[in-house]
Design a protein around this motif. Structure first.
Motif, PDB file in Angstrom:
ATOM      1  N   GLY A 182      15.035  28.837  20.252  1.00  0.00           N
ATOM      2  CA  GLY A 182      14.022  29.877  20.236  1.00  0.00           C
ATOM      3  C   GLY A 182      12.650  29.398  20.667  1.00  0.00           C
ATOM      4  O   GLY A 182      11.692  30.178  20.635  1.00  0.00           O
ATOM      5  N   GLY A 183      12.545  28.119  21.033  1.00  0.00           N
ATOM      6  CA  GLY A 183      11.272  27.571  21.480  1.00  0.00           C
ATOM      7  C   GLY A 183      10.401  27.023  20.371  1.00  0.00           C
ATOM      8  O   GLY A 183       9.289  26.568  20.626  1.00  0.00           O
ATOM      9  N   ARG A 184      10.892  27.033  19.151  1.00  0.00           N
ATOM     10  CA  ARG A 184      10.101  26.526  18.032  1.00  0.00           C
ATOM     11  C   ARG A 184      10.404  25.055  17.790  1.00  0.00           C
ATOM     12  O   ARG A 184      11.526  24.597  18.002  1.00  0.00           O
ATOM     13  N   ASN A 185       9.417  24.339  17.310  1.00  0.00           N
ATOM     14  CA  ASN A 185       9.569  22.917  17.031  1.00  0.00           C
ATOM     15  C   ASN A 185      10.550  22.713  15.876  1.00  0.00           C
ATOM     16  O   ASN A 185      10.390  23.289  14.796  1.00  0.00           O
ATOM     17  N   LEU A 186      11.591  21.884  16.125  1.00  0.00           N
ATOM     18  CA  LEU A 186      12.572  21.631  15.079  1.00  0.00           C
ATOM     19  C   LEU A 186      11.953  20.925  13.879  1.00  0.00           C
ATOM     20  O   LEU A 186      12.350  21.164  12.741  1.00  0.00           O
ATOM     21  N   LEU A 187      10.980  20.072  14.136  1.00  0.00           N
ATOM     22  CA  LEU A 187      10.340  19.346  13.043  1.00  0.00           C
ATOM     23  C   LEU A 187       9.559  20.296  12.138  1.00  0.00           C
ATOM     24  O   LEU A 187       9.565  20.140  10.911  1.00  0.00           O
TER      25      LEU A 187
END
Length: 482
Positions: A133-138
């Motif tokens: 979704g384009g969000r940072n996994l961290l």
């Protein structure tokens, strides 16, 4: 000042604190000089009575051989203070790291492998991974950790899960299972399921350690001048500290207040591993065993480690002051004189007073940080357990006791200065009185000489005239009757 005893005593502390009679008195089976390889976990279990597993392979490794196989946890006391906001901005812009501020602690994450730095800096983080979704996994992982209930299992029976997590690594964003839906229907079902899970086998608990856990390195920067590193190499740690120290040469904004020389750094060094099958998180012989890679757990532990490192700094400074002042009571005992200038004594008094103020007014070093009262009280048992392992309370008490001894010495030095000053003033008054007497005597003798000379030439009338002239001087000397 002696270092904490757990550096050499191989003390075991369970996280959070629990009673473990089998673990009391455990000692390592291999010392630094033994070249043989420690027994594996299954071999160690076989040679013990009962089915309970003893020390892990990592815990049985000598400290000198852990660096080859285990990740590091290292704390450095490098300065009096760090500027939190400026440091966070620098790490984001120049190192490409992810940062988040928790009260007086700056949490920083680097994605490994670290890359060569740009614009004259030594290192920077690899680009962070993003989800579909384009969000940072961290960022997603940090939010999951912050939303977790760390109090679960802390105050239940000893078979209860500690630091347990509901669902798998990706399960928190997925649809709830039928079991979860049933648990949400009635409180009775929830209590029943919890009791059943507490008595079930621990191997059935969900796996919490992510396969990419060691792909990240974490750093905790504390406002009182301590930095705690997780999963960095020694060279990488020094590169980051150098960038923080010398950043003002490039940006013109100093991040460090009162930086120290590298040889004056105080350090604490541990190693850690992830073991989801471990009955409880624990610390043994400076070896940390965690059941998850949760950064909030590391944050709680880093608070205690940072406080211990800052206390090392105070202890070393106190030891230096003791060494400088130890000749003073010895000289007083042998000669009865201080033999020091007033400025030297005042410097000693000022150094002793500063040490006592630093130790007792540094609330972040001696007391429980506000983070555990305001933000995460459920992490307090974990923090308190590690604080016990690091022996912070007895070390602070010993440091204060040494401060009290120094204050007794300071009182003696103050009295000596006051006595010297009083004696000096007394002698000045005596000398002035003697000078006054000498001047008056000189005046009398001079006038007597003049009278003798005039009396021989002028007769009795002139003699009476000069006697009346000498009367005031003779009165001052007490030579005339009242």
């Amino acid at each position: 000042m002696p270092a904490r005893s757990t550096k050499v005593s191989e003390k075991l502390v369970l996280l959070p604190e629990t009673v473990d009679e089998d673990a009391v008195g455990e000692k390592a089976d291999y010392d630094e000089d033994n070249e043989e390889t420690p027994t594996r976990d299954d071999e160690e279990t076989l040679r013990r009575t009962g089915e309970r597993k003893g020390k892990s392979y990592a815990e049985r490794l000598p400290k000198a051989r852990r660096a080859e196989k285990l990740a590091r946890v290292t704390a450095y006391c490098t300065a009096q203070a760090y500027k939190m906001n400026a440091t966070a901005q620098f790490l984001r812009d120049q190192h490409g790291a992810r940062t988040k501020l928790y009260d007086d602690c700056l949490y920083t994450v680097y994605h490994l492998p670290l890359l060569p730095g740009i614009d004259g800096y030594r290192i920077r983080s690899s680009p962070l991974l993003k989800s579909s979704g384009g969000r940072n996994l961290l960022d997603e992982e940090i939010e999951r950790n912050e939303g977790r209930d760390y109090g679960e299992g802390f105050f239940e029976d000893e078979n209860a899960e500690t630091f347990s997590v509901r669902g798998h690594e990706e399960g928190e964003d997925s649809q709830p299972s039928e079991t979860t839906q049933d648990q949400q229907q009635t409180p009775e079902a929830t209590d029943l399921d919890r009791r059943e899970s507490n008595t079930s086998n621990r191997s059935l608990s969900p796996q919490r350690v992510s396969p990419t856990a060691f792909h990240f390195a974490e750093m905790f920067v504390f406002s009182y001048g301590v930095v705690v590193f997780w999963n960095f190499t020694s060279h990488q740690e020094k590169d980051i500290l150098a960038d923080l120290t010398f950043s003002s040469l490039e940006t013109g904004i100093p991040l460090v207040i009162g930086s120290q020389n590298e040889e004056d750094f105080e350090t604490e060094e541990f190693h850690f591993e992830y073991s989801p099958d471990s009955p409880r998180p624990r610390v043994f012989n400076d070896m940390i065993t965690l059941r998850s890679g949760d950064h909030m757990i590391k944050l709680a532990m880093s608070h205690a480690i940072a406080q211990s490192t800052k206390l090392n700094f105070f202890e070393q400074r106190m030891a230096d002051q003791m060494e400088e002042a130890q000749h003073v009571p010895r000289k007083l005992a042998s000669t009865g004189k201080l033999g020091m200038k007033r400025e030297e004594v005042v410097k000693i008094l000022g150094a002793l007073f500063r040490s006592r103020v630093d130790v007792n007014l540094s609330s972040n070093t001696l007391d429980v940080p506000n983070f555990f009262w305001d933000s995460e009280p459920t992490l307090h048992p974990l923090y308190q357990s590690l604080r016990e392992y690091l022996e912070l309370k007895p070390r602070v008490q010993a440091l204060n006791e040494r401060c009290r001894v120094f204050l007794d010495l300071a009182e003696i030095l103050s009295d000596s200065i006051a006595d010297d000053r009083s004696s000096r003033l007394t002698w000045i008054i005596i000398v002035l009185i003697l000078i006054s007497i000498a001047v008056t005597c000189s005046e009398v003798f001079l006038r007597f000489g003049m009278l003798s000379t005039k009396g021989e030439k002028g007769g009795g009338a002139s003699g009476m005239k000069y006697v009346s002239m000498l009367a005031p001087a003779m009165g001052r000397l007490g030579l005339l009757p009242p």
